[in-house]
Design a protein around this motif. Sequence first.
Motif, PDB file in Angstrom:
ATOM      1  N   VAL A  92       0.839  -1.203   0.000  1.00 16.68           N
ATOM      2  CA  VAL A  92       0.000   0.000   0.000  1.00 16.68           C
ATOM      3  C   VAL A  92       0.872   1.250   0.000  1.00 16.68           C
ATOM      4  O   VAL A  92       0.632   2.195  -0.757  1.00 16.68           O
ATOM      5  CB  VAL A  92      -0.965  -0.001   1.207  1.00 16.68           C
ATOM      6  CG1 VAL A  92      -1.632   1.350   1.386  1.00 16.68           C
ATOM      7  CG2 VAL A  92      -2.015  -1.087   1.032  1.00 16.68           C
ATOM      8  N   THR A  93       1.902   1.260   0.825  1.00 15.21           N
ATOM      9  CA  THR A  93       2.813   2.401   0.883  1.00 15.21           C
ATOM     10  C   THR A  93       3.497   2.620  -0.459  1.00 15.21           C
ATOM     11  O   THR A  93       3.593   3.752  -0.949  1.00 15.21           O
ATOM     12  CB  THR A  93       3.870   2.197   1.996  1.00 15.21           C
ATOM     13  OG1 THR A  93       3.192   1.981   3.234  1.00 15.21           O
ATOM     14  CG2 THR A  93       4.791   3.384   2.110  1.00 15.21           C
ATOM     15  N   ALA A  94       3.955   1.528  -1.063  1.00 18.54           N
ATOM     16  CA  ALA A  94       4.625   1.634  -2.365  1.00 18.54           C
ATOM     17  C   ALA A  94       3.664   2.143  -3.436  1.00 18.54           C
ATOM     18  O   ALA A  94       4.040   2.987  -4.257  1.00 18.54           O
ATOM     19  CB  ALA A  94       5.198   0.284  -2.768  1.00 18.54           C
ATOM     20  N   ILE A 130       1.633   6.719  -6.873  1.00 17.99           N
ATOM     21  CA  ILE A 130       0.549   7.621  -7.273  1.00 17.99           C
ATOM     22  C   ILE A 130       0.965   9.071  -7.047  1.00 17.99           C
ATOM     23  O   ILE A 130       0.738   9.947  -7.881  1.00 17.99           O
ATOM     24  CB  ILE A 130      -0.749   7.284  -6.518  1.00 17.99           C
ATOM     25  CG1 ILE A 130      -1.284   5.941  -7.007  1.00 17.99           C
ATOM     26  CG2 ILE A 130      -1.781   8.384  -6.710  1.00 17.99           C
ATOM     27  CD1 ILE A 130      -2.436   5.407  -6.175  1.00 17.99           C
ATOM     28  N   LEU A 131       1.613   9.351  -5.904  1.00 18.56           N
ATOM     29  CA  LEU A 131       2.026  10.721  -5.579  1.00 18.56           C
ATOM     30  C   LEU A 131       3.213  11.183  -6.413  1.00 18.56           C
ATOM     31  O   LEU A 131       3.321  12.365  -6.734  1.00 18.56           O
ATOM     32  CB  LEU A 131       2.363  10.823  -4.088  1.00 18.56           C
ATOM     33  CG  LEU A 131       1.199  10.608  -3.118  1.00 18.56           C
ATOM     34  CD1 LEU A 131       1.698  10.606  -1.680  1.00 18.56           C
ATOM     35  CD2 LEU A 131       0.138  11.699  -3.307  1.00 18.56           C
ATOM     36  N   ASN A 132       4.100  10.285  -6.760  1.00 15.13           N
ATOM     37  CA  ASN A 132       5.310  10.614  -7.563  1.00 15.13           C
ATOM     38  C   ASN A 132       5.309   9.782  -8.835  1.00 15.13           C
ATOM     39  O   ASN A 132       6.053   8.811  -8.933  1.00 15.13           O
ATOM     40  CB  ASN A 132       6.578  10.349  -6.758  1.00 15.13           C
ATOM     41  CG  ASN A 132       6.631  11.140  -5.466  1.00 15.13           C
ATOM     42  OD1 ASN A 132       6.181  12.281  -5.433  1.00 15.13           O
ATOM     43  ND2 ASN A 132       7.160  10.537  -4.436  1.00 15.13           N
ATOM     44  N   PRO A 133       4.535  10.153  -9.840  1.00 12.21           N
ATOM     45  CA  PRO A 133       4.423   9.312 -11.035  1.00 12.21           C
ATOM     46  C   PRO A 133       5.607   9.425 -11.981  1.00 12.21           C
ATOM     47  O   PRO A 133       5.540   8.992 -13.118  1.00 12.21           O
ATOM     48  CB  PRO A 133       3.154   9.829 -11.707  1.00 12.21           C
ATOM     49  CG  PRO A 133       2.999  11.238 -11.241  1.00 12.21           C
ATOM     50  CD  PRO A 133       3.620  11.282  -9.886  1.00 12.21           C
ATOM     51  N   SER A 134       6.718   9.960 -11.575  1.00 11.98           N
ATOM     52  CA  SER A 134       7.862  10.173 -12.459  1.00 11.98           C
ATOM     53  C   SER A 134       8.494   8.925 -12.936  1.00 11.98           C
ATOM     54  O   SER A 134       8.465   7.873 -12.878  1.00 11.98           O
ATOM     55  CB  SER A 134       8.934  10.998 -11.784  1.00 11.98           C
ATOM     56  OG  SER A 134       9.321  10.415 -10.555  1.00 11.98           O
TER      57      SER A 134
END
Length: 180
Positions: free
Chosen positions: A169-171, A176-180
């Motif tokens: 879940v954390t990963a 999602i927050l850092n889609p780079s």
Amino acid sequence: MRNINSVKQEFLKKWIWCLRKYSSQKKNMSLLERKKAIKLSADLAMASTRNKTTRWSKALIANASKNSSNKVLTAHVPGSSPPQRVRKSSTNYSHSTRIRSCRRNRAVYRPRDRVVASFIAKKLVQKRTRRLKSLLPGGEFMDDASLVEETLDYVQSLRAQVEVMRCLVTASELMILNPS
């Protein structure tokens, strides 16, 4: 028990394998079917990680194999037969009867409050033991001594399962927050 990190790695590999196998059989799953697939594959991965060494793992696999739609997954997991009831030998029974009869004789000499407290405590332990047996897969077929061992092992396996799921879940949140 083995190193917790190796258990987590093995669980994760088997869980992903089970999810892939299940999703390849059912292409268009509803939300409820996905939830069932995640739970079933997690249970089977956790049980197969134990390598048929515990009664609860055998019971989980046996319960999953009862449903014909789960045959795809349970066919590749080491199977097990339903748990057998543990019978007490006649020597244990006669020994416990002797102890009970001795206790009855001693109860005459105890104060009434102590006897009542002892009775209440015994009933409470019996009630909690029944509850524990109902919570543990295959627990209803276990004697009290092995019930404690199996419960401890099951809780450790559940804890490893939760930790792996938290990491996933954390990963996924980080992706999602850092889609780079």
